[in-house]
Design a protein around this motif. Structure first.
Motif, PDB file in Angstrom:
ATOM      1  N   PRO A 108     -10.539 -14.359 -10.353  1.00 43.69           N
ATOM      2  CA  PRO A 108     -10.168 -13.233  -9.681  1.00 43.69           C
ATOM      3  C   PRO A 108     -11.375 -12.415  -8.965  1.00 43.69           C
ATOM      4  O   PRO A 108     -10.937 -11.547  -8.004  1.00 43.69           O
ATOM      5  CB  PRO A 108      -9.801 -12.360 -10.959  1.00 43.69           C
ATOM      6  N   ALA A 109     -12.477 -12.848  -9.293  1.00 40.52           N
ATOM      7  CA  ALA A 109     -13.793 -11.828  -8.530  1.00 40.52           C
ATOM      8  C   ALA A 109     -13.655 -11.979  -7.170  1.00 40.52           C
ATOM      9  O   ALA A 109     -14.153 -11.379  -6.407  1.00 40.52           O
ATOM     10  CB  ALA A 109     -14.754 -12.134  -9.291  1.00 40.52           C
ATOM     11  N   VAL A 110     -13.040 -12.968  -6.585  1.00 37.96           N
ATOM     12  CA  VAL A 110     -13.081 -13.696  -5.214  1.00 37.96           C
ATOM     13  C   VAL A 110     -12.280 -12.536  -4.490  1.00 37.96           C
ATOM     14  O   VAL A 110     -12.693 -12.321  -3.102  1.00 37.96           O
ATOM     15  CB  VAL A 110     -12.563 -14.961  -5.110  1.00 37.96           C
ATOM     16  N   TRP A 111     -11.664 -11.763  -5.038  1.00 36.93           N
ATOM     17  CA  TRP A 111     -10.722 -10.749  -4.373  1.00 36.93           C
ATOM     18  C   TRP A 111     -11.726  -9.814  -3.750  1.00 36.93           C
ATOM     19  O   TRP A 111     -11.459  -9.363  -2.437  1.00 36.93           O
ATOM     20  CB  TRP A 111     -10.246  -9.837  -5.554  1.00 36.93           C
ATOM     21  N   SER A 112     -12.877  -9.313  -4.189  1.00 33.83           N
ATOM     22  CA  SER A 112     -13.771  -8.332  -3.426  1.00 33.83           C
ATOM     23  C   SER A 112     -14.471  -9.299  -2.409  1.00 33.83           C
ATOM     24  O   SER A 112     -14.757  -8.497  -1.335  1.00 33.83           O
ATOM     25  CB  SER A 112     -14.680  -7.720  -4.468  1.00 33.83           C
ATOM     26  N   ASP A 113     -14.711 -10.375  -2.528  1.00 30.51           N
ATOM     27  CA  ASP A 113     -15.279 -11.121  -1.218  1.00 30.51           C
ATOM     28  C   ASP A 113     -14.295 -11.108  -0.200  1.00 30.51           C
ATOM     29  O   ASP A 113     -14.557 -10.895   1.056  1.00 30.51           O
ATOM     30  CB  ASP A 113     -15.438 -12.578  -1.670  1.00 30.51           C
ATOM     31  N   LEU A 114     -12.926 -11.511  -0.686  1.00 31.11           N
ATOM     32  CA  LEU A 114     -11.715 -11.562   0.618  1.00 31.11           C
ATOM     33  C   LEU A 114     -11.701 -10.228   1.083  1.00 31.11           C
ATOM     34  O   LEU A 114     -11.579 -10.270   2.462  1.00 31.11           O
ATOM     35  CB  LEU A 114     -10.361 -11.990  -0.292  1.00 31.11           C
TER      36      LEU A 114
END
Lengths: 454, 315
Positions: free
Chosen positions: A279-285
């Motif tokens: 879910p942390a990829v959310w901030s990258d996206l």
């Protein structure tokens, strides 16, 4: 893999002198004086371009040293890098404390490159605070070698806009693999985009595939790590599913050499409908690749059916240098408790942290799994609630089941070798239509078994 | 000659030889300034420590198991046998040889032709040399990432779009086991040709111009001039460059690492990539050192054989 620094910035403490856990001798190497002067070095210092985070980090260090006059801390920008790590171990230049991804401790423990910190954790009262479900990642033969500070589980990341375009309900993401397959097919047929983007390279293909297998109820290795279990039915079924999606539905696109970063980029560009990621990829996206926050959906990691089989865990742990003396290990654990645990136990710290995160234009409230006790974590979430700036609606698929989902650690023995073997298996299924999944896995099992016995 | 005569002759020869050797040492010692030795010692020590030290360390490491913390354990030939029995090794060796062959066939003639072409362009040659050298100025990582865009397998990829205009494709490029290696060779040729062409261009300057004049009088065309004058004159440099290229191709790493990670289905897995994975992915430095040792020995043998085979041509 993911912007760990951003994630960690959420949890870096600030200058508030708080009560500290009493510390006594507990080192296996004999008694240590808790008040003797000791010097430790810590890595992960934010770079100067990240001014707010850097100030917060420096303030925390200064406050910690004020509260612990006998401990001196040297900071550095050193971050975990597999290419320099071994040289730093050999040269003795590794910081005393460093943050690494969940994928690393297994190999470091097997190589005996981490100190056994079980006794110190116990005597400092830190062990009771840790979430037992996440301990297997940092344990070997019932001893603990690192401290989990941030835990995520795999999730299904999906593009809500593409879901709508394909006539799917973005508020009801698929929860089973059958539903994922149907959704992927619909996305490809209606929009021409890749329905499901699978990682295949840099051992991340095997990493993602392992999570798929866990969702199907299978395992990659036996519990003791001595034997592979690649020929088990759930594993074969998982690979067959990928083959069907690739060759029958044609919903996996045309790029079959994705690593975690590559698939993230294409997902952000709207070329991929769904992917497995943390879910942390959310901030990258949203922050790095400029995707609209409202377009990102996060659902549970898909399962074989309606009952929850499990999910692979990911996140960050703090490791302590193998060359640290027992005094330094104690000081390092004090620092970890101060920096990483206190935000969950002290409202003032939690709120101040979150404010600094917001000042840094980062995100607050990306859901995860607690490295500490459930109650403490819920309390923490309550404290930070007013500052949450990620849309909760985008995460409901994930948060609905995250507390019930069984957490499963990485394969216990030579996880990277297993992932490497599975990279090849996944690539082969995607590039060669004639391949038989069962036979392919049987070959991979033989080659992996020979590695496991080394 | 009797037996004792033979012995006497040998003794005399030996004495003469050893006295000559003593003399040489004495002469060298007398002719060398002590100051020069003092100045040279640190340089030599640095060289030994930083250049030969790691080689010796690597050699020892290939017989050890170590985690770089505790004292290493001697494991004899364990690492070597482990590496040699790795089922991926034959695949990696074949891939590496396949790359070397493709690079030789596709990549080797390109810089020679480039150099001849640039040499012929008397007025604008500098422009072409600058253009040809440009890829060498680009950092390899940036160049490879750029080419990754070119090789996008979708219909919208740059190469696929261009080929689409003439009705070809779309091609999977790096995503196909058959096309991945040739695609990597294409990029490597593009990246390396300019720098090599500059070396050939320098060598072309030393070709005797009278030969061309004589050929022109004989009404030889450009191809005959290149084939009968230029290439034979460049023979020595061509042979050296070929050996260097062979050694270079056997050490291929950055391209497969960044383009494909060795995939798909290990189609671009090279020996160097395996060494990297042993060391930095699996943390098995013994195995990595053992495979490096095997590669180094192989390259030594290859160079030796190459020298023997080509000695006749280069005379």
């Amino acid at each position: 893999m993911i912007a760990r620094r951003q994630v960690l910035a959420t949890f870096a403490g600030i200058a508030v002198a708080g009560p500290l856990v009493a510390c006594s001798s507990g080192s296996s190497s004999g008694s240590t004086d808790p008040n003797a002067p000791v010097k430790i070095s810590i890595g992960d210092r934010p770079t100067p371009d990240n001014a707010a985070a850097l100030k917060q980090y420096n303030d925390t260090v200064a406050a910690f040293m004020k509260a612990n006059p006998n401990i001196t801390i040297d900071t550095s920008e050193t971050v975990w890098d597999p290419q320099t790590f071994q040289a730093q171990v050999a040269g003795g230049t590794l910081p005393t404390v460093l943050s690494v991804a969940f994928t690393e401790p297994a190999l470091l423990m097997a190589n005996r490159q981490l100190p056994d910190i079980t006794d110190q954790l116990k005597s400092m009262g830190l062990l009771d605070q840790l979430n037992p479900a996440v301990l297997p990642t940092v344990s070997r033969d019932n001893r603990i070698y690192a401290v989990p500070i941030f835990v995520y589980t795999f999730a299904l990341i999906y593009n809500r806009k593409l879901f709508t375009a394909a006539g799917l309900d973005p508020d009801k993401p698929p929860t089973t693999w059958d539903e994922v397959r149907a959704a992927a097919k619909a996305i490809t047929q209606k929009t021409g985009k890749t329905g499901f983007g699978a990682m295949t390279t840099k051992n991340q293909g095997g990493w993602g595939f392992t999570n798929m297998v866990y969702g199907m109820g299978g395992r990659i290795e036996s519990g003791d790590g001595k034997k592979s279990r690649l020929t088990d039915e759930p594993v074969v079924k998982t690979l067959q599913l990928l083959k069907d999606m690739r060759w029958t539905d044609n919903s996996l696109g045309s790029q079959f050499l994705y690593d975690a970063n590559g698939v993230t980029q294409d997902f952000a560009a709207g070329k991929v409908g769904m992917m497995l990621h943390l879910p942390a990829v959310w901030s990258d996206l949203v922050k790095k690749f400029g995707m609209k926050a409202a377009d990102v959906g996060v659902g549970q990691s898909p399962q074989a059916g309606t009952d929850l089989k499990g999910v692979l865990t990911g996140g960050n742990v703090r490791i302590i240098s193998i060359k640290a003396s027992s005094e330094q290990v104690n000081a390092a654990l004090k620092w970890i408790a101060y920096n990483d645990f206190r935000p969950f136990s002290d409202k003032a710290v939690a709120v101040a942290n979150v404010k600094a995160t917001l000042a840094n234009k980062d995100f607050v409230g990306i859901p995860g799994v607690t490295p500490l006790g459930e109650k403490q974590y819920d309390q923490y979430l309550e404290w930070i609630k007013p500052s949450v700036n990620v849309p909760a609606a985008g995460f409901t698929g994930y948060t609905d089941t995250v507390k019930k989902m069984p957490l499963i650690a990485e394969p216990p023995n030579k996880a990277q070798e297993a992932y490497k073997a599975l990279d090849t298996v996944v690539q082969k299924v995607m590039t060669d239509q004639s391949v038989d999944p069962a036979a392919l896995l049987s070959d991979a099992a033989k080659s992996l078994d020979s590695k496991l016995s080394r | 000659m009797s037996r004792s005569d033979v012995v006497k002759v040998l003794e005399v020869a030996d004495r003469r030889h050893s006295s000559r050797r003593d003399g040489a040492v004495r002469r060298w010692f007398r002719s060398t300034e002590p100051a020069a030795i003092i100045f040279a010692v640190p340089v030599v020590l640095c060289f030994v420590y930083f250049s030969w030290g790691p080689i010796v360390r690597g050699l020892l490491l290939s017989f050890q198991r170590t985690n770089l913390v505790q004292a290493p354990q001697w494991v004899g030939l364990d690492n070597l046998s482990y590496v040699l029995s790795d089922p991926l090794l034959p695949k990696a060796a074949l891939n590496t040889a396949w790359f070397a062959l493709l690079a030789l066939v596709i990549g080797f003639p390109v810089p020679i032709f480039l150099a001849v072409f640039m040499n012929e362009m008397r007025r604008t040659g500098w422009l072409y040399s600058a253009l040809a050298y440009l890829p060498a100025v680009l950092p390899p990582v940036a160049a490879i990432l750029l080419w990754k865009f070119f090789y996008d397998p979708g219909a919208g990829g740059i190469f696929n779009t261009l080929l689409g205009f003439v009705g070809l494709g779309p091609f999977p490029w790096l995503n196909s086991t058959a096309m991945a290696m040739p695609a990597i060779v294409l990029e490597a040729t593009w990246a390396g040709a300019g720098a090599t062409a500059i070396i050939y261009l320098a060598a072309l300057g030393s070709v005797q111009t009278e030969l061309y004049e004589a050929a022109e009088i004989d009404r030889a065309g450009i191809w005959r001039k290149v084939w009968h004058i230029t290439i034979p004159q460049l023979r020595n440099i061509i042979l050296v460059m070929m050996l260097l290229q062979l050694i270079g191709t056997f050490q291929l790493f950055a391209e497969p690492f960044l383009f494909t990670g060795g995939g798909p289905d290990n189609a671009t897995l090279t020996i160097m990539l395996m060494i990297y994975q042993y060391a930095f992915v699996n943390g098995d430095f013994g195995a990595a050192a053992a495979l490096s040792l095997i590669l180094a020995l192989f390259l030594c043998v290859l160079s030796g054989v190459y020298q023997l085979v080509t000695r006749r041509w280069s005379d």
